[in-house]
Design an enzyme around this catalytic site. Structure first.
Site, PDB file in Angstrom:
ATOM      1  N   ASP A   1     -14.389  -5.549  13.472  1.00 22.46           N
ATOM      2  CA  ASP A   1     -13.655  -6.499  14.301  1.00 22.46           C
ATOM      3  C   ASP A   1     -13.253  -5.873  15.641  1.00 22.46           C
ATOM      4  O   ASP A   1     -12.640  -4.798  15.666  1.00 22.46           O
ATOM      5  CB  ASP A   1     -12.409  -6.964  13.543  1.00 22.46           C
ATOM      6  CG  ASP A   1     -11.625  -8.002  14.297  1.00 22.46           C
ATOM      7  OD1 ASP A   1     -12.101  -9.156  14.376  1.00 22.46           O
ATOM      8  OD2 ASP A   1     -10.547  -7.651  14.828  1.00 22.46           O
TER       9      ASP A   1
ATOM     10  N   HIS B   1      -6.608  -0.259  17.354  1.00 25.82           N
ATOM     11  CA  HIS B   1      -6.701   1.064  16.739  1.00 25.82           C
ATOM     12  C   HIS B   1      -6.850   2.149  17.805  1.00 25.82           C
ATOM     13  O   HIS B   1      -6.121   3.150  17.795  1.00 25.82           O
ATOM     14  CB  HIS B   1      -7.888   1.104  15.767  1.00 25.82           C
ATOM     15  CG  HIS B   1      -8.164   2.453  15.196  1.00 25.82           C
ATOM     16  ND1 HIS B   1      -7.609   2.884  14.015  1.00 25.82           N
ATOM     17  CD2 HIS B   1      -8.931   3.474  15.654  1.00 25.82           C
ATOM     18  CE1 HIS B   1      -8.030   4.114  13.760  1.00 25.82           C
ATOM     19  NE2 HIS B   1      -8.827   4.499  14.747  1.00 25.82           N
ATOM     20  N   GLU B   2      -7.786   1.965  18.719  1.00 23.97           N
ATOM     21  CA  GLU B   2      -8.025   2.982  19.753  1.00 23.97           C
ATOM     22  C   GLU B   2      -6.827   3.118  20.686  1.00 23.97           C
ATOM     23  O   GLU B   2      -6.468   4.221  21.102  1.00 23.97           O
ATOM     24  CB  GLU B   2      -9.302   2.676  20.532  1.00 23.97           C
ATOM     25  CG  GLU B   2     -10.578   2.689  19.692  1.00 23.97           C
ATOM     26  CD  GLU B   2     -10.819   3.971  18.895  1.00 23.97           C
ATOM     27  OE1 GLU B   2     -10.332   5.055  19.299  1.00 23.97           O
ATOM     28  OE2 GLU B   2     -11.497   3.900  17.859  1.00 23.97           O
TER      29      GLU B   2
END
Length: 187
Positions: free
Chosen positions: A116, A123-124
Site C-alpha cells: 500500500d 512508514h518511511e
C-alpha cells in the site's frame, strides 16, 4: 495538527511554589497560564514523488493527526525542505540525516508487489521522525513495514510509535532524541 495546551490545573501545579516560611502560594505571571507547546514544523518536498504525491501527502497528514509535537507541511515554491521525497524503481527506503531531516524514496518495487502506497509513505516518514524498523511485526505496527504483508494497509502508527515520536520532538516526557543516523534504512 493538535496543539497541546497546558490546562489551568497543570499550569498551576508547575508554576506555583510554596514558601516554607509563610505558607503562601506564589503564582507565575498570568501569561504562563494557558501556555501551549508549539509543534516543531518540518517541511517536506514531494515534488519528486511522481505518481505517489497524494500518498505522500496523506502519509504526512496521518502523522499530523497522530502526534502533537511535530507537524509536517508541504513545501511552498522555493521553500527549503527538511524532507525530500522521491520516487524510484527500487525498494522503499529512508536516509535520515538528523532527526526530522533526510530523504525518503517511495520505491515502485514494493508497490508493484502489492504494498500500500499510503502505508509505505507513512512508514518511511516515520524513519525521518526517528523511528526504527520493528520487524517482524503485526499490521497494527506501522514500523513493521513489509513484514506485515501486502494485505496490510494500516497507515497509522500505534500508541507506542506515537509516544516515541512525541518524545523525540519534546512533546512527551520520555527519553532523549535519538542520535543522528547516516545509514539508509531499507524496508
Amino acid at each position: 495538527m493538535h496543539v497541546r495546551t497546558l490546562t489551568g490545573g497543570l499550569a498551576a501545579a508547575l508554576v506555583v511554589s510554596f514558601s516554607l516560611a509563610g505558607g503562601q502560594a506564589v503564582a507565575a505571571p498570568p501569561d504562563a497560564e494557558g501556555a501551549s507547546l508549539a509543534a516543531r514544523v518540518l517541511i517536506y518536498d514531494a515534488g519528486g514523488s511522481a505518481e505517489f504525491r497524494s500518498a505522500v501527502d496523506r502519509g504526512a497528514a496521518i502523522w499530523n493527526e497522530s502526534v502533537d509535537a511535530v507537524e509536517l507541511r508541504p513545501a511552498a515554491a522555493g521553500q527549503r525542505a527538511n524532507i525530500r521525497v522521491l520516487a524510484d524503481n527500487g525498494w522503499p527506503r529512508a536516509l535520515p540525516t538528523t532527526l526530522g531531516n533526510g530523504t525518503v524514496y517511495i520505491g515502485r518495487q514494493a508497490v508493484n508487489q502489492g504494498y500500500d502506497t499510503i502505508r509505505i509513505s507513512a512508514h518511511e516518514l516515520g524513519h525521518i521522525l526517528g523511528l526504527p524498523d520493528r520487524k517482524p511485526g503485526p499490521c497494527s505496527s506501522l514500523m513493521s513495514g513489509s513484514t506485515a504483508g501486502t494485505a496490510c494497509t494500516n497507515p497509522y502508527p500505534n500508541a507506542a510509535e506515537k509516544t516515541e515520536v512525541e518524545g523525540n520532538f519534546g512533546g512527551a516526557l520520555v527519553g532523549p532524541a535519538p542520535a543522528a543516523r547516516a545509514e539508509v534504512i531499507v524496508d
